[in-house]
Scaffold this active site. Structure first.
Site, PDB file in Angstrom:
ATOM      1  N   CYS A 127      -2.511  -4.633   4.883  1.00  0.00           N
ATOM      2  CA  CYS A 127      -2.069  -4.243   4.062  1.00  0.00           C
ATOM      3  C   CYS A 127      -2.189  -5.692   3.133  1.00  0.00           C
ATOM      4  CB  CYS A 127      -0.059  -3.261   4.317  1.00  0.00           C
ATOM      5  SG  CYS A 127       0.129  -3.229   2.675  1.00  0.00           S
ATOM      6  N   CYS A 179       5.044  -8.391   0.440  1.00  0.00           N
ATOM      7  CA  CYS A 179       5.459  -8.067   0.692  1.00  0.00           C
ATOM      8  C   CYS A 179       6.658  -9.380   1.692  1.00  0.00           C
ATOM      9  CB  CYS A 179       6.169  -7.074   1.624  1.00  0.00           C
ATOM     10  SG  CYS A 179       6.069  -5.391   0.427  1.00  0.00           S
ATOM     11  N   CYS A 191       7.314  -8.275   5.708  1.00  0.00           N
ATOM     12  CA  CYS A 191       6.433  -7.740   5.768  1.00  0.00           C
ATOM     13  C   CYS A 191       4.860  -8.632   7.212  1.00  0.00           C
ATOM     14  CB  CYS A 191       5.889  -6.788   5.354  1.00  0.00           C
ATOM     15  SG  CYS A 191       5.333  -5.399   6.271  1.00  0.00           S
ATOM     16  N   CYS A 240       8.944  10.281  11.526  1.00  0.00           N
ATOM     17  CA  CYS A 240       8.997   9.517  10.411  1.00  0.00           C
ATOM     18  C   CYS A 240       7.415   8.768  10.880  1.00  0.00           C
ATOM     19  CB  CYS A 240       9.669   8.598  10.381  1.00  0.00           C
ATOM     20  SG  CYS A 240       9.194   7.826   8.294  1.00  0.00           S
ATOM     21  N   CYS A 278       8.347  12.998   8.686  1.00  0.00           N
ATOM     22  CA  CYS A 278       8.693  11.514   7.747  1.00  0.00           C
ATOM     23  C   CYS A 278       7.569  11.703   7.254  1.00  0.00           C
ATOM     24  CB  CYS A 278      10.176  10.883   7.334  1.00  0.00           C
ATOM     25  SG  CYS A 278      10.226  10.489   6.281  1.00  0.00           S
ATOM     26  N   CYS A 335      14.308   9.773   0.461  1.00  0.00           N
ATOM     27  CA  CYS A 335      15.006   8.788   1.361  1.00  0.00           C
ATOM     28  C   CYS A 335      14.168   7.281   1.032  1.00  0.00           C
ATOM     29  CB  CYS A 335      14.076   8.694   3.176  1.00  0.00           C
ATOM     30  SG  CYS A 335      14.876   7.748   4.014  1.00  0.00           S
ATOM     31  N   ARG A 383      21.609   5.430   6.887  1.00  0.00           N
ATOM     32  CA  ARG A 383      20.928   5.042   7.835  1.00  0.00           C
ATOM     33  C   ARG A 383      20.882   3.642   7.922  1.00  0.00           C
ATOM     34  NH1 ARG A 383      16.049   7.216   8.214  1.00  0.00           N
ATOM     35  NH2 ARG A 383      16.039   8.905   8.314  1.00  0.00           N
TER      36      ARG A 383
END
Length: 357
Positions: free
Chosen positions: A67, A71, A74, A111, A143, A203, A275
């Site tokens: 990616c 972040c 991550c 998801c 999702c 979400c 959640r």
């Protein structure tokens, strides 16, 4: 039937939903004596939900690593050396097999996550559309978390039958640039708006333990609770520090902080599914029980959350047996395009028009 009430140009309904929470009000809740906070949250939970029902989701990585984002938490960011390899998008049959396994384990939602900065209109997105359609045929809620979306991409997902789209805020707007510099907070909010316009359930939550302040947590909850419509699902994640990321040395989040976040979210967003997400592997059954008591009514189950460990279906079912919890059935609020939130959204739009008139 819902009845809109207008006061000072803020929109309410008879269920007590508010979209005008102040930071001070949220702070006052968050800092209540812990047992009082849990009691208030538990009471509101029982008034608005079947507190014994827990929505179980399974999260799989359909495209891993590489990616371009930065972040700080991550392991899939290309710029960090975390040991996570780059894998192309999974074949559809592997995704279907994972969905079938998740459903057999008790999950009602699958998801699918892709390590993308944003969705691109290419063959990989075509494959995701086919996956959404295929998982729908298994009678599971679907999702996706794919990064930023345009309006047309959100609509295409909706047309394929997508039930929910995950796009977390992660932290407060004030703290955001410390954690991510490759996109803005407004980018996040714009994607949520595109999702909502497509009538896909939202979400969106965040992560605690990033080195943020309590004020940052309160600010993030304010943003979520003051959206035009509360997210249908709000994940509360505890950071899982990953070697090689800038946040690798952050300390484990105390369970009391998780309980306070969950309870506060439950009170200010009473009809939202809250959640208990990343970080459960570090929590005992007793600690998770406190989170359920405070208003959590959803978990991710399965051995992994994208690339990080997670409790197994078997251990979660054993915990459910001890606590008297039961899995929530899929599509409790209706099939895609027919969910309860669609009518609520229309009610809000109509109420706004009435205020303008």
């Amino acid at each position: 039937m819902q009845i809109a009430i207008f006061a000072n140009h803020n929109i309410y309904n008879m269920t007590g939903i508010r979209n005008d929470w102040t930071k001070q009000e949220i702070s006052d809740l968050y800092h209540k004596p812990l047992l009082d906070l849990i009691y208030e949250a538990a009471t509101i939970h029982r008034e608005n939900k079947d507190y014994s029902e827990v929505q179980i989701s399974s999260l799989i990585s359909i495209k891993t690593g590489g990616c371009p984002e930065d972040c700080a938490y991550c392991p899939q960011a290309a710029r960090y050396n975390t040991g996570v390899g780059v894998h192309a998008i999974l074949p559809k049959d592997e995704v279907i097999a994972a969905a079938e396994k998740a459903k057999a384990g008790g999950a009602s939602r699958l998801c699918m996550g892709a390590a993308w900065r944003e969705v691109r209109d290419n063959r990989d997105f075509d494959k995701v559309i086919d996956m959404v359609k295929a998982v729908n045929e298994l009678d599971m809620e679907v999702c996706c978390t794919l990064g930023m979306l345009t309006e047309s991409q959100a609509q295409r997902l909706a047309d394929a039958g997508l039930y929910a789209y995950n796009h977390n805020l992660d932290t407060s707007e004030e703290d955001y640039k410390r954690i991510i510099t490759t996109r803005t907070y407004d980018d996040r909010l714009q994607t949520l708006e595109h999702v909502r316009k497509a009538r896909i359930t939202v979400c969106s939550g965040g992560i605690i333990g990033l080195g943020e302040t309590v004020e940052d947590r309160i600010s993030m909850l304010k943003t979520l609770s003051n959206l035009p419509k509360h997210p249908e699902s709000v994940p509360i994640n505890a950071l899982v520090p990953i070697k090689g990321t800038p946040l690798a040395d952050e300390a484990r989040v105390p369970v009391w902080d998780m309980v306070r976040m969950i309870a506060t979210a439950r009170i200010i967003m009473p009809k939202t599914v809250v959640r208990l997400s990343a970080g459960r592997t570090e929590m005992t059954t007793v600690e998770q029980a406190l989170c359920f008591m405070a208003g959590a009514n959803s978990i991710f189950a399965g051995d992994k959350l994208l690339t990080t460990p997670n409790p197994s279906f078997d251990s979660d079912m054993a915990m459910f047996g001890i606590l008297g919890l039961k899995p929530r059935a899929a599509f409790k609020n209706g099939k895609p395009g027919q969910q309860e939130h669609v009518q609520e959204y229309i009610n809000v739009e109509n109420a706004e028009e009435a205020v303008k008139a």
